[in-house]
Scaffold this active site. Sequence first.
Site, PDB file in Angstrom:
ATOM      1  N   GLU A  42      -1.216  -0.386  -2.582  1.00 51.72           N
ATOM      2  CA  GLU A  42      -0.557   0.738  -1.916  1.00 51.72           C
ATOM      3  C   GLU A  42       0.953   0.540  -2.088  1.00 51.72           C
ATOM      4  OE1 GLU A  42      -1.364   1.297   2.267  1.00 51.72           O
ATOM      5  OE2 GLU A  42      -0.069   3.069   2.312  1.00 51.72           O
ATOM      6  N   ARG A 305      -9.438 -13.322   0.815  1.00 49.87           N
ATOM      7  CA  ARG A 305      -8.037 -13.191   0.456  1.00 49.87           C
ATOM      8  C   ARG A 305      -7.372 -14.560   0.425  1.00 49.87           C
ATOM      9  NH1 ARG A 305      -4.276 -10.057   3.013  1.00 49.87           N
ATOM     10  NH2 ARG A 305      -5.723  -8.335   2.992  1.00 49.87           N
ATOM     11  N   LYS A 315       2.542  -7.446   3.908  1.00 52.95           N
ATOM     12  CA  LYS A 315       3.717  -6.660   3.550  1.00 52.95           C
ATOM     13  C   LYS A 315       4.527  -6.289   4.790  1.00 52.95           C
ATOM     14  CE  LYS A 315       1.151  -4.089   0.728  1.00 52.95           C
ATOM     15  NZ  LYS A 315       0.674  -3.069  -0.220  1.00 52.95           N
TER      16      LYS A 315
END
Length: 602
Positions: A42, A305, A315
């Site tokens: 994104e 992850r 982020k």
Amino acid sequence: MSESVTNLPAEPAATSDFIRDIVAADLASGKHTHIHTRFPPEPNGYLHIGHAKSICLNFGIARQFGGTCNLRMDDTNPTKEDIEYVESIQADVHWLIGGWADDRLGLKPKGKTPDILTVKGQADFQLPAVTAGARDGLEPFYASDYFDQIYDYAVQLIRAGHAFVCDLSLEDMEKFRGTPDRPGTNSPFRERSVAENLDLFARMKAGEFPDGARTLRSKIDMASPNIWLRDPVIYRIRHVEHHHTGGKWCLYPMYDFAHCLSDYIEGITHSICTLEFEVHRPLYDWILNSLGLPRSLPRQIEFARLNLGYTVMSKRKLMQLVEEKLVTGWDDPRLPTISGLRRRGVPASALRTFAATIGVTKFNALTDVAVLEHAIRTELNATSQRRLAVLRPLKVVLTNLAAGEVIEFEAVNNPEDPAAGTRKIPFTRELYIEQEDFMEVAPPKYFRLRPGGDVRLKYACIIHCDEIVKDATGQVVEVRCTADLESRAGGVNAARKVKGTIHWVSAAQSVAAEVRLYDRLFTEEEPEQGGRDFKSVLNAHSLEVVQARLEPSLADAPAETRYQFERLGYFWPDPKDSQPGRPVFARTITLKDTWVKVAGKA
Ligand code: ATP
Ligand code: MG
């Protein structure tokens, strides 16, 4: 940026893992003949080393199985996204896979949108770019390019009785949803007629209603134990401009609705994501199955992850550090962003080696930062030229050398690589050594320079300390020594042994340079342990700037060249701030892990 590939340790072939096993089985069974993965960031921030793990996995699979990996901007949330991020993501991906998997990169012709009605096996949109030139006219895929198609799919769902327009407010929807152990309640709008739903949905698109007034929801099961299946919202009203589609839309699809359809439109075979999406998988499958789609469907597979010690990765938190100016920007070399690691001098191949080393599993764990550091050191040790540099200079005067006398000593460029050759370094009456390589009052096991003691200067000869000079504050500012020139290689005293060897540079024939010494950004391995504010454990010493002296061959060090400053670590010219005649060097990494001692770990 180009990476030299000479003398690199061979990149480890990725060992197989459960995802590669699935892919191999799908090829063997004939389920797929061409493997198509994607990397779908994104564009709401810069990529970090966790994304690097995902990039290496998706491109690595495409590479291993002769497939393609699309770069796709997953841009369905207009409020947080920006073109700056789109550009940085492209640069970071190109850098990370450059020279390794460029020929697997799936891009599309600029300005075109894959049209599922005309695309035959996506042949038009599999345009692997082998050279940079071949990329002209190509761009990443954008989920937002599919907004028309995704809207049509939503209409199809409404027609099939699988979706309805709901007027509940967000708060009420929350109340109706129930909890994991208590079923939810049907929305009072759930039984609207297809005709009414179609009319309202069209008017939502036309901009008749304000933000939040209505949503489109899938009609699944409010009693499902999986909360994601309790009639999730698939469209919401947002009167905002979008960085890619401009003012065209005021109605945006939710991630879960857009993602599986984007995968389908692009002909993705294996949609690889992180474990938190495991609970979304039934919804992913429900949407695709409810539409009765003609082509074969993508399969979502989840993996753990990357979590790395001594840093934060999301982020949102990285954004906080940048916005509150706790670091200098997204490419601050202390950040775990790809642009930060690149600016720090970490080679792309070392990141790929790291990704291959940690592998792919289904279990969330914390990766020791030493694993990353080992991958970086191993590669830099094999490839970096050695140089002499003094970070905190202390003047040494060799009283038996005449002023202006210059002796040239030969130094080996890289003991790991004989082909790297040798160079000459000037030795003069005045030298600099490292302040910490001299002690006026030294403990017994101190083998460097002390009053009355001897030490060997690397590549040169042994010196004897005769006298020290102090300033008014009592600080030692000069050490006066005698050089035993015969202790040089080939001299009559060449066999003379002393216990310590230190580095040095000529005072007159060296270059002044700013050197930035980076350390970990946090003092704790898990900055957020126990709910602690990660900003409370920032390492106050994560950046130290020193005015150093470098051997003259570094005066015009070419950009993108990595060096080992002997006994100090690996360094390279800062790509932003270093200038010819005014070099600025960054320390990529120390030679040995000094942190282990400080942290009191074995
Ligand atoms: P963040 O939580 O840092 O904001 P994100 O998951 O929101 O990250 P996306 O841009 O959606 O970021 O991620 C793009 C891809 O990278 C996704 O497929 C995601 O699963 C993967 N990814 C993100 N973070 C990690 C990580 N720490 N380890 C491995 N893969 C990751
Ligand atoms: Mg995300």
